[in-house]
Design an enzyme around this catalytic site. Structure first.
Site, short mmCIF file in Angstrom:
data_model
loop_
_atom_site.label_atom_id
_atom_site.label_comp_id
_atom_site.label_asym_id
_atom_site.label_seq_id
_atom_site.Cartn_x
_atom_site.Cartn_y
_atom_site.Cartn_z
N ASP A 178 52.15 -4.24 62.83
CA ASP A 178 51.37 -5.48 62.99
C ASP A 178 51.15 -5.89 64.44
O ASP A 178 50.83 -7.04 64.70
CB ASP A 178 52.01 -6.62 62.20
CG ASP A 178 53.38 -7.01 62.74
OD1 ASP A 178 53.98 -6.19 63.45
OD2 ASP A 178 53.82 -8.12 62.45
N GLU A 179 51.35 -4.96 65.38
CA GLU A 179 51.03 -5.33 66.76
C GLU A 179 50.71 -4.10 67.59
O GLU A 179 51.24 -3.01 67.36
CB GLU A 179 52.18 -6.11 67.40
CG GLU A 179 53.47 -5.34 67.46
CD GLU A 179 54.55 -6.12 68.17
OE1 GLU A 179 54.34 -6.54 69.31
OE2 GLU A 179 55.61 -6.30 67.56
N ASP A 201 48.58 -9.31 68.20
CA ASP A 201 49.65 -9.53 67.22
C ASP A 201 49.05 -10.18 65.98
O ASP A 201 48.50 -11.28 66.06
CB ASP A 201 50.71 -10.44 67.87
CG ASP A 201 52.04 -10.34 67.16
OD1 ASP A 201 52.06 -9.95 65.97
OD2 ASP A 201 53.07 -10.67 67.79
#
Length: 397
Positions: free
Chosen positions: A105-106, A9
């Site tokens: 974003d992860e 993350d």
DNA sequence: TCTGGGGTCCTAGGACCC
DNA sequence: TCTGGGGTCCTAGGACCC
């Protein structure tokens, strides 16, 4: 044999990507990404400095301005995020053959079957992943490792920022016992409030109940909650899930009572949607119109087509019919329109050739192909239906 | 100065069919 | 003169996630 999933993350991803692209923002401690101070948007991401003032992602920009008036508010650029995300994915792909990005974003990495390579712990691998990402993208991340997707995700939340956390086999219940129920996936604000009314706030409380007791209290959702509280979740990653729907929507800078303004947006969105479908090789069976009234009441109207399509005109016709009655509903309630959106769902793979297609449709398809070629070369706005041009001219001051 | 945009999944009721 | 009932498709709304 236990399974092992890693969740990576990125920390304050949108803020950090903006800083990379705009050096003048690098020294700005209080930075909020999502929109300008006067926008009707929400916070996409806040710097850790701004978070000290209580600014959180998902919060209305107006509220963030009140909490942290000295912060700098910027909009951010989607293409920059996508580019950074692509680099992150590349770095991840070197560590596992199965990488599933859950968002920009992860991402999740599957390490099932690597017990011989990493018999005890995956923490050394996590350190390498973190260093690689830092070196190749300049971004910091937090990493969680667990025996299921859910545990890996909760572990990375626990590790934030810039930390590593591994929940090994046998440690699951103990780790979860310290968390509030609202930390579990699927327990949003509504469910958390309902559970709180019943006196349930901690995962530990659910762990001490039998599934039967929990069912008496909350009904059918008990089964899933009972399992999650014990750390039972999907233990492998399913990559390449087919897309179920595509959509375009926008919140207007101010509510409108002009149906003409909405029609212009409808045409524009359908053009983008149809182009999107064609580039993915998909056809849609159902179209959906979405209107949000000034008081935030949201209304959807849908229509299922007899023949699935990726052609602008065939998608637009039913939506054009749905708009006036839906718009009239808002007028009767004396509400302006705050948001308009369109979606295509019931998606199928486009068949390459239909021998029994009527000639009119074949011609439409040829025209559409020509438009796609032009747009490929000169950009989406190079070709527009006359209607959008008109509405643009009208809105010009 | 309230509340984005892109999604997924679930529920519930009605129509229709066998 | 009542009430079947299961499966499937369609519509509308809503919770949730990032």
């Amino acid at each position: 044999m236990s399974s092992r999933i890693m969740h990576v993350d990125l920390d304050a991803f949108f803020v950090e990507v903006c800083r990379q692209r705009r050096p003048e923002l690098r020294e700005v401690d209080l930075l909020v990404v999502g929109g300008r101070r006067d926008s009707r948007g929400v916070v996409q991401s806040a710097s850790y400095g701004a978070r000290r003032f209580g600014v959180r992602s998902g919060m209305p920009i107006a509220r963030a301005v009140r909490l942290c008036p000295h912060a700098t508010f910027v909009q951010g650029t989607f293409a920059h995020y996508r580019e950074a995300s692509r680099k992150v994915r590349q770095a991840l792909a070197r560590h596992s053959p199965t990488v599933v990005m859950a968002s920009l974003d992860e991402g999740y990495l599957d390490f099932n079957g690597t017990e011989r390579l990493h018999p005890v712990s995956l923490l050394p691998v996590a350190e390498q992943v973190r260093d690689d990402i830092r070196r190749e993208t300049g971004l910091d991340c937090s990493i969680g490792i667990g025996t299921s997707r859910m545990l890996a995700k909760l572990a990375s939340d626990f590790a934030k920022p810039r930390g590593l956390c591994e929940v090994r086999e046998g440690w699951e219940q103990g780790f979860l016992a310290g968390l509030p129920l609202s930390a579990l996936p699927g327990i949003g604000p509504r469910a958390a409030a309902r559970l709180r009314e019943l006196g349930l706030e901690e995962v530990a409380q659910v762990q001490q109940m039998t599934e039967h007791e929990l069912t008496r209290l909350i009904g059918p959702p008990a089964r899933l909650l009972h399992r999650r509280a014990r750390g039972i979740g999907s233990a492998s990653l399913r990559p390449d899930q087919p897309v179920r729907s595509v959509s375009r929507e926008t919140t207007l800078s101010r509510d409108t009572t002009e149906i003409g303004e909405l029609e212009g947006l409808l045409v524009r969105f359908v053009g983008q949607l149809a182009s999107d479908l064609r580039s993915r090789g998909l056809v849609a069976r159902t179209v959906v119109l979405k209107l949000r009234h000034g008081d935030f009441r949201t209304v959807t109207r849908r229509r299922t087509l007899t023949v699935p399509t990726d052609l602008d005109r065939e998608l637009l016709t039913p939506l054009r019919e749905l708009l006036p009655p839906a718009f009239a509903e808002a007028s009767i309630r004396q509400q302006g329109i705050r948001l308009i959106g369109v979606a295509a769902t019931g998606l199928e793979h486009a068949t390459p050739l239909d021998l029994f297609e009527p000639e009119s449709r074949t011609r439409l398809r040829a025209l559409t192909r020509a438009v796609d070629v032009l747009r490929d070369r000169f950009g989406f706005d190079a070709v527009q239906p006359a209607r959008t041009l008109d509405s643009r001219r009208e809105t010009r001051p």
